[in-house]
Design an enzyme around this catalytic site. Structure first.
Site, PDB file in Angstrom:
ATOM      1  N   GLN A 207       0.783  -0.743   0.152  1.00  0.00           N
ATOM      2  CA  GLN A 207       0.603  -0.086   0.086  1.00  0.00           C
ATOM      3  C   GLN A 207       0.994   1.404   0.150  1.00  0.00           C
ATOM      4  O   GLN A 207       0.432   2.333   0.699  1.00  0.00           O
ATOM      5  CB  GLN A 207      -0.844   0.517   0.945  1.00  0.00           C
ATOM      6  CG  GLN A 207      -1.638  -0.924   1.521  1.00  0.00           C
ATOM      7  CD  GLN A 207      -2.868  -0.913   2.463  1.00  0.00           C
ATOM      8  OE1 GLN A 207      -2.330  -2.068   3.345  1.00  0.00           O
ATOM      9  NE2 GLN A 207      -3.090  -0.423   3.291  1.00  0.00           N
ATOM     10  N   PHE A 238      -6.009  -4.028   3.456  1.00  0.00           N
ATOM     11  CA  PHE A 238      -6.852  -3.559   4.777  1.00  0.00           C
ATOM     12  C   PHE A 238      -5.661  -3.006   5.697  1.00  0.00           C
ATOM     13  O   PHE A 238      -5.687  -3.160   7.015  1.00  0.00           O
ATOM     14  CB  PHE A 238      -7.454  -4.278   5.833  1.00  0.00           C
ATOM     15  CG  PHE A 238      -8.513  -5.795   4.303  1.00  0.00           C
ATOM     16  CD1 PHE A 238      -9.218  -5.092   4.001  1.00  0.00           C
ATOM     17  CD2 PHE A 238      -7.473  -6.779   3.590  1.00  0.00           C
ATOM     18  CE1 PHE A 238      -9.825  -5.576   2.934  1.00  0.00           C
ATOM     19  CE2 PHE A 238      -7.774  -7.611   2.606  1.00  0.00           C
ATOM     20  CZ  PHE A 238      -9.029  -6.867   2.738  1.00  0.00           C
ATOM     21  N   GLU A 242       0.969  -1.881   4.438  1.00  0.00           N
ATOM     22  CA  GLU A 242       1.253  -0.752   4.574  1.00  0.00           C
ATOM     23  C   GLU A 242       2.992  -0.347   4.839  1.00  0.00           C
ATOM     24  O   GLU A 242       3.831  -0.272   4.082  1.00  0.00           O
ATOM     25  CB  GLU A 242       0.328   0.135   6.076  1.00  0.00           C
ATOM     26  CG  GLU A 242       0.634   1.585   5.391  1.00  0.00           C
ATOM     27  CD  GLU A 242      -0.189   2.462   6.645  1.00  0.00           C
ATOM     28  OE1 GLU A 242      -1.103   2.021   6.837  1.00  0.00           O
ATOM     29  OE2 GLU A 242       0.360   3.478   6.575  1.00  0.00           O
ATOM     30  N   ARG A 320      -5.588   7.884  16.799  1.00  0.00           N
ATOM     31  CA  ARG A 320      -6.515   7.607  16.390  1.00  0.00           C
ATOM     32  C   ARG A 320      -8.100   6.740  17.373  1.00  0.00           C
ATOM     33  O   ARG A 320      -7.825   6.995  17.149  1.00  0.00           O
ATOM     34  CB  ARG A 320      -6.847   7.208  14.816  1.00  0.00           C
ATOM     35  CG  ARG A 320      -7.535   7.404  14.583  1.00  0.00           C
ATOM     36  CD  ARG A 320      -7.505   6.632  12.762  1.00  0.00           C
ATOM     37  NE  ARG A 320      -6.940   7.457  11.589  1.00  0.00           N
ATOM     38  CZ  ARG A 320      -7.916   7.980  11.071  1.00  0.00           C
ATOM     39  NH1 ARG A 320      -9.301   8.576  10.933  1.00  0.00           N
ATOM     40  NH2 ARG A 320      -7.245   9.488  10.090  1.00  0.00           N
ATOM     41  N   ARG A 352      -7.356  -1.383   8.855  1.00  0.00           N
ATOM     42  CA  ARG A 352      -8.669  -0.189   8.061  1.00  0.00           C
ATOM     43  C   ARG A 352      -9.404  -0.171   9.372  1.00  0.00           C
ATOM     44  O   ARG A 352     -10.051  -1.294  10.349  1.00  0.00           O
ATOM     45  CB  ARG A 352      -9.881  -1.534   7.816  1.00  0.00           C
ATOM     46  CG  ARG A 352     -10.689  -0.520   7.374  1.00  0.00           C
ATOM     47  CD  ARG A 352     -11.640  -2.057   6.309  1.00  0.00           C
ATOM     48  NE  ARG A 352     -12.279  -1.705   5.298  1.00  0.00           N
ATOM     49  CZ  ARG A 352     -13.154  -2.243   4.490  1.00  0.00           C
ATOM     50  NH1 ARG A 352     -13.018  -3.689   4.593  1.00  0.00           N
ATOM     51  NH2 ARG A 352     -13.807  -1.629   3.134  1.00  0.00           N
ATOM     52  N   ALA A 521      -6.172   5.413   5.578  1.00  0.00           N
ATOM     53  CA  ALA A 521      -6.713   6.171   5.945  1.00  0.00           C
ATOM     54  C   ALA A 521      -7.814   6.683   5.751  1.00  0.00           C
ATOM     55  O   ALA A 521      -8.526   7.803   5.218  1.00  0.00           O
ATOM     56  CB  ALA A 521      -6.030   7.613   6.920  1.00  0.00           C
ATOM     57  N   GLU A 723     -12.889   3.208   5.889  1.00  0.00           N
ATOM     58  CA  GLU A 723     -13.017   2.968   7.052  1.00  0.00           C
ATOM     59  C   GLU A 723     -13.785   2.751   8.088  1.00  0.00           C
ATOM     60  O   GLU A 723     -14.255   1.689   8.696  1.00  0.00           O
ATOM     61  CB  GLU A 723     -11.600   3.467   7.921  1.00  0.00           C
ATOM     62  CG  GLU A 723     -10.600   3.311   7.477  1.00  0.00           C
ATOM     63  CD  GLU A 723      -9.206   3.797   7.593  1.00  0.00           C
ATOM     64  OE1 GLU A 723      -8.864   5.069   7.427  1.00  0.00           O
ATOM     65  OE2 GLU A 723      -8.232   3.370   8.248  1.00  0.00           O
TER      66      GLU A 723
END
Lengths: 775, 513
Positions: A207, A238, A242, A320, A352, A521, A723
């Site tokens: 990703q 998902f 990343e 987050r 996610r 994100a 998400e």
């Protein structure tokens, strides 16, 4: 093919995924499907057999003597930084000195075929010499030892202690929430091919191609311009591809550079799950004060996340989580303390929602408790706490919620799903049903869109118009199934007023668009859609200028639509105008760029304006549980979700439904189980780790989009969709809790943990029965 | 890997006549031709052969253990003049098992014109329905879904029927999708029957398979596939050290995950006599080579109460490849067949050369993964007494997921009732001990007593001394103990003489089974 391919307008219509016709024919190539270059070698990783230990040495000679083995590499062979952590530099590519978890890659075997490499790597237990150290395996153990990957974080507003002291009623509670494996169907894979002059081409299922480029460059001491990372598509990401793809990219690149041969690294599924991290499991403990209506007056909460052995993305995940503890609710006084506990397990990472779901589920549990304590319907208590539109609309981190639609959205769902009548029916059913109990819950979602780190919120694109009128678009985002390329192609076609089938989107490639952000994100189409639109607009302006110059009329009156260009009363086919423009030496390609406006964030104080806007949604779920076995079934789910003005309703509905079922899996069947002594993850394959199947999709599943424009100036007023809907199945978990609660006539808060496996449900049922009997 | 293609199926080949003692190539039908492989390893998987040797990369590897379905392919066998297609997991099937059969993958469905780009291919109705209904997102699981749906499509087209949505979901229980949430795939499963019909052109395939019938039984270095029971028994007696291979659903993992060397393989799947299922002397006899799907179907017909167990046993591709004989011989303490069969009073028929012996299945298991098979002996059949009046059977399975999940515990509970009196009881549990074992104490607590709350409580209490379960990733010892007791209670509530509860009142699955 599908008829809508040729219809206009493009944006806002349901179009199939750009690769759908290839997917269904097995003709969509993933990295492992790329024809292998002659001389390709295969790598496999030797994994730490212990959860914690000192690495004393590796018997490399034994490995080198195995059939088919060409080379063996360990940390000492890495010329540059032995490091692939995205934020804190505590993430070795290959273990060096310390073994941090069972499954950590210690060495790489390179062999003539994949099986030979895997066979040799499987000797890890024999060839790794180590001295075992005591492991820390749970978040609470790490927390008790004050062992963290980053210092604790505190998000505060007002004086929570004073507010609690002054509250009419106070309740405390705790909740244990498991992690979740991404379970992308295509596992991690990297295929590195040496290029001229010390360069490397890495096909990587990732990703974040730019970060792969950087980590490979650092590990090999190369300039970024020598490393090209390409990703046409992933078989799911998902969040798991990343940062976690870096280790595989680095090892394949290292071996390819050292051996000057192409090297492919595709770990087996079990190794993939033993090596890579996943969604953080959390432990919550809270105290809340409220009034007689259930309005929260003050709340203090500890959020303890299992970060695993290294920081990876745990700091922003915790940020987050803290910034979503409010979910859709006004919390006048709050103190939320986030701890990223270091443990000897895989390093947990993006998945996610990125901590958002964990933080938001905590407040939903709290409100569920408050409602039960007051004997009120949980929906009424939730509603009493909703953010206001003109007051009570500031988040604990200081952002004003300007686009609040939670009240009308929930009201519409409450009505369409017949919530109140079903509540009554369920109570009647439960009163006479000795074994089965039904449960219902309606839960809201508010989810902040943007990366919490402002500078990630940028994107680039390239759009080429060829002389035959076909268009090639390229951008910095990656396609993992979410339909980003489809949406970008639609934006470009829409902007230039052409048929969608004129536009193709090609592989993400660090040689094309540089310095990209992760496709994460939920920002993929927000950022890359705007960047591609910017590029298309520039071409359009040049074409308009050319057309007006040639045919007369004002530039600003030139119109693009229906695959034609309208200029000074003349309608010219798009491809004809393009052809003419080329001969007139007009630049027919352009770059494009976008940076999200108005974002700022103080990472130290956890205050600022981290989100461009919020996405909203709500879901109502009904379940039935078996109080003898703990088995359960989702019988109906109603979803109303806000994607602003949808770019492609078919794709958006697909994202909402997929997220719903995926989130339901997280909270119910998907249990991670580490052996309590060895620390080995025992649920490391689909035989033991159970994601939902077709039978888990409820027979009665009513999903609708809440039709509204995004007040923020996003691409065609749409909203991000990846998400936010993952939070919708909170309603499933809370419906199960409601059904358990029926066993004690809703007098006792069920101590239900997540995932709510049959065992967890039966535990909660028995606890409620015991507490009811005592009372 | 050398590989020869012959474009037209030849009758029996032009080479020297092969005899049963001659090593010959593995031959099967793939992509319009008979493939002939003369140096393929006996444990080369069909998936690796497809992807690495045949360069057909449409079929994907998701887990390499038969649990995700990304590698689902169709295998066709000649049944009379017709071809019976079944889905299997290519990742755990060995290439020699394809001998004499047809292999069909996702690449074989669309009608492609080599002059045109892939985008111009005329998709098969299954594929078109998946596109129309937005059934793919990342696309990686899609080829597997398409194959499962194609097998379903072909079967229903042949019968002129259409599956219900529930039947479709059951058909797809071995295919994992992480993106869509399944709704659009189930939609596609219904939509595919609304599009213009397109069937597999079976004639050339059937002709090829008929020609392959003339081949002698497959013999490879380290791989033998005799076709008669007598030959198989003789070979087994002569080669007691050889590895018996049936459905590859467990042994495939020994190879893929544990890198175990299997040595010489004796394949049971070509022995037609062992696949038979029939009624003999009031017993249902299930040949050891009968597929799990066929065996469970037969059991479900006689004992409707095991239908849920049938549908929840692994997945269709695994049930097609795996055998009940293999499941029983394997003797997993959590295998779902044994509890049901033991509760039914089944016996197991063992054979050594010409000698046949039979014993109660419950006596077959000695200890964890240990049984009473002697060297050179093999399981020939299972015999299950057919239902008689006043008997009650229930089969319960508890797992984290409804479908395709290994049980935390499973049980077969059988009662012989005489009015309100329990004349006899056989309770067998899996997941509660090192082997599947009867709950002798609980049975004794009921035998000869009235079937009431008091005897139930006595039986539930006795279970505690019948078993000492372990904790593992599937369930804790504590849950297993409590749930086992509660399942006895469920049995009571369902079968008590006074106001028994219906399935609808007792099972969360009643709407879908």
């Amino acid at each position: 093919m599908n008829a809508p391919q040729d219809t206009l307008p493009v944006v806002g219509t349901a179009r199939p995924h750009e690769s759908a016709h290839l997917h269904v024919a097995g003709a969509a190539p993933y990295v492992d499907d790329i024809a292998e270059v002659q001389g390709t070698l295969h790598a496999a990783l030797g994994l730490s057999p212990v959860a914690h230990g000192r690495l004393l040495g590796i018997d490399l000679d034994t490995l080198r003597a195995q059939p088919g083995v060409v080379a063996v590499f360990s940390a000492a062979d890495i010329p540059g930084a032995n490091e692939c952590g995205p934020i804190v530099h505590d993430d070795p590519i290959l273990a060096d000195g310390v073994l941090h978890y069972l499954g950590q890659p210690v060495f790489a075997v390179i062999a003539t075929d994949r099986l030979a490499a895997r066979r040799a790597a499987a000797l890890a237990k024999q060839v790794i010499r180590h001295e075992a150290l005591p492991p820390v395996l749970t978040a609470l153990d790490g927390h008790a030892k004050q062992q963290y990957v980053v210092p604790p974080m505190h998000l505060k507003r007002g004086d929570a202690s004073a507010a609690l002291a002054a509250s009419e009623q106070r309740v405390s509670g705790s909740f244990s929430l498991g992690g979740q494996e991404q379970f992308y169907l295509e596992g991690q894979i990297s295929y590195a091919i040496p290029q001229e002059d010390g360069g490397l081409l890495v096909h990587c299922s990732t990703q974040h191609p730019t970060e792969m480029q950087h980590t490979v460059a650092h590990a090999l001491k190369l300039g970024a311009h020598r490393v090209q990372v390409v990703c046409r598509r992933m078989g799911g990401g998902f969040g798991g591809k990343e940062s976690q793809s870096a280790l595989f990219a680095c090892v394949a690149a290292l071996a390819a550079a050292k051996l000057k041969r192409p090297v492919k690294l595709r770990p087996d599924r079990d190794d993939d799950m033993l090596i890579t991290g996943r969604r953080h499991g959390f432990e919550f403990q809270w105290e809340v004060g409220h009034d007689a209506e259930g309005r929260i007056t003050g709340v203090e909460i500890d959020l303890v996340a299992n970060a695993g052995f290294s920081a990876d993305l745990s700091p922003p995940v915790m940020t987050r989580a803290l910034c979503h503890f409010d979910n859709a609710y006004w919390l006048p006084a709050v103190a939320a303390h986030g701890y990223c506990a270091r443990t000897n397990t895989q390093s947990n990472t993006a998945f996610r929602g990125f901590g958002g779901p964990q933080g938001a589920l905590a407040i939903e549990m709290i409100l569920d408790d408050v409602a039960r304590g007051l004997g009120k319907d949980p929906l009424d208590v939730r509603r009493a706490n909703f953010y206001g539109t003109s007051e009570c609309n500031v988040t604990p981190y200081g952002q004003v919620v300007r686009d609040n639609i939670i009240e009308p959205l929930v009201a519409r769902l409450e009505e369409s799903c017949d919530y109140r009548a079903r509540r009554t029916q369920i109570a009647a059913f439960n009163a006479t049903s000795p074994v089965l109990k039904r449960g219902l819950a309606l839960t809201p979602v508010k989810f902040g869109i943007s990366f919490n780190v402002a500078h990630f919120n940028q994107a680039g694109a390239l759009v080429h118009v060829y002389t035959d009128g076909t268009i090639l678009a390229n951008h910095g985002g990656t396609e993992m199934g979410q339909g980003l390329n489809t949406k970008v192609a639609m934006v470009v076609a829409h902007e230039l007023g052409v048929r969608l089938d004129r536009v193709r989107v090609t592989a993400t490639d660090t040689h094309k668009v540089a310095n990209t952000s992760a496709t994460a994100a939920s920002t993929g189409s927000d950022l890359n859609g705007k960047a591609a639109q910017d590029a298309a607009k520039q071409i359009k302006h040049r074409l308009a200028g050319f057309a007006a110059g040639k045919h007369g009329g004002a530039v600003e009156d030139v119109r693009f639509g229906n695959d034609r260009v309208l200029v000074n009363g003349l309608s010219v086919p798009f491809d004809e105008l393009v052809q003419q423009a080329y001969f007139a030496r007009v630049q027919l390609w352009s770059d494009g760029f976008y940076a999200t406006p108005g974002l700022h964030w103080d990472r130290e104080k956890l205050q600022g304006n981290p989100f461009f806007y919020f996405a909203y949604g709500a879901a109502c779920s009904e379940v039935v549980i078996d109080t003898l076995s703990g088995e359960w079934k989702l019988t109906r789910a109603d979803v109303l979700h806000d994607v602003g003005q949808s770019l492609n309703p078919a794709i958006d509905i697909g994202q909402v439904e997929g997220a719903f079922i995926q989130g339901m899996g997280w909270l119910t069947t998907e249990e991670l189980w580490w052996h309590p002594q060895s620390g080995k993850l025992m649920t490391h394959a689909p035989s033991t780790y159970k994601i939902p199947t077709a039978n888990d999709c409820p027979a009665d599943f009513r999903v609708a989009l809440y039709d509204t424009q995004n007040p923020a100036d996003t691409i065609h007023r749409s909203k991000a969709v990846g998400e936010p809907p993952l939070l919708l199945p909170f309603s499933v978990f809370l419906a199960i809790r409601d059904a358990v609660s029926a066993v004690g006539d809703h007098k006792v808060n069920p101590p239900l943990r997540a995932p709510s496996t049959p065992e967890a449900i039966l535990d909660a049922v028995d606890a409620v029965r015991a507490a009811t009997a005592e009372a | 890997m050398s590989q020869a293609h012959t474009s037209a199926p030849s009758a029996s080949g032009g080479g020297p006549a092969a005899t049963p003692d001659t090593v010959r190539p593995v031959r099967f039908f793939h992509r319009g031709e008979i493939v002939s492989l003369d140096d393929v390893s006996p444990t080369r998987t069909v998936l690796n052969w497809l992807r690495e040797d045949a360069h057909c990369t449409g079929t994907k590897e998701g887990c390499n253990e038969g649990d995700c379905g990304a590698c689902t392919v169709m295998v066709g066998e000649l049944h009379g003049e017709h071809i019976a297609w079944q889905t299997v997991n290519a990742c755990i099937q060995f290439v020699p098992v394809l001998d004499g059969k047809a292999l069909m993958t996702v690449e074989d469905l669309a009608k492609t014109d080599p002059q045109q780009p892939a985008a111009a291919a005329v998709l098969h109705p299954v594929q078109q329905a998946m596109v129309d209904c937005h059934g793919s997102q990342c696309g990686f699981c899609t080829p597997g879904f398409v194959m499962s749906m194609t097998a379903c499509y072909e079967r229903h087209q042949a019968l002129g029927t259409q599956p219900t949505r529930q039947e479709l979901a059951d058909e797809l229980s071995g295919n994992l999708c992480r993106c869509t949430g399944y709704r659009p795939i189930l939609d596609a499963g219904q939509r595919m029957f609304e599009l213009p019909v397109q069937r597999i052109d079976e004639a050339p395939i059937a002709a090829a398979l008929r020609s392959l019938r003339n081949e002698p039984p497959l013999r490879r270095p380290d791989f033998r596939a005799p076709r008669t029971l007598a030959d198989f028994a003789a070979l087994r007696a002569a080669k007691p050290e050889a590895r018996l291979l049936a459905g590859c659903t467990d042994i495939g993992l020994w190879v893929n995950k544990q890198f175990r060397d299997l040595g010489e393989i004796l394949y049971i799947g070509e022995v037609a006599e062992l696949k038979a299922i029939g009624e003999v002397d009031g017993m249902l006899e299930i040949g050891a080579g009968a597929s799990l799907e066929d065996a469970w179907s037969a059991l479900s017909r006689h004992w409707p109460a095991v239908r849920e167990m049938h549908l929840r046993f692994a997945s269709p591709p695994i049930r097609h490849a795996g055998t009940m004989g293999g499941n029983i011989a394997n003797g997993s303490p959590i295998g779902d067949s044994a509890p049901v069969l033991i509760a039914l009073g089944a016996s197991i028929v063992l054979r050594h050369g010409e000698a046949v012996r039979e014993m109660p299945l419950e006596d077959f298991y000695v200890d964890y993964m240990k049984n009473r098979l002697e060297p050179g002996e093999f399981v020939q059949a299972l015999r299950v007494p057919l239902p008689r009046a006043s008997q009650v059977l229930r089969a319960y399975k508890l797992s984290k997921r409804y479908d395709s999940d290994i049980s935390g515990l499973a049980c077969g509970l059988w009662l012989q009732l005489d009015g309100e009196i329990v004349r006899d009881a056989r309770f067998a549990f899996g997941g509660m001990a090192a082997i599947v074992k009867r709950a002798k104490g609980a049975e004794a607590a009921l035998r000869g007593h009235a079937w009431n709350e008091a005897t139930l409580q006595a039986a539930m209490a006795a279970l505690d001394s019948d078993y000492t379960p372990l904790s593992d990733l599937r369930a804790s010892d504590n849950y297993r103990r409590r749930a086992a007791r509660n399942l006895l209670q469920r049995l009571f509530l369902e079968t008590r003489p006074a106001s028994p509860l219906s399935t609808k009142q007792i099972s969360v699955w009643s709407d879908i089974v």
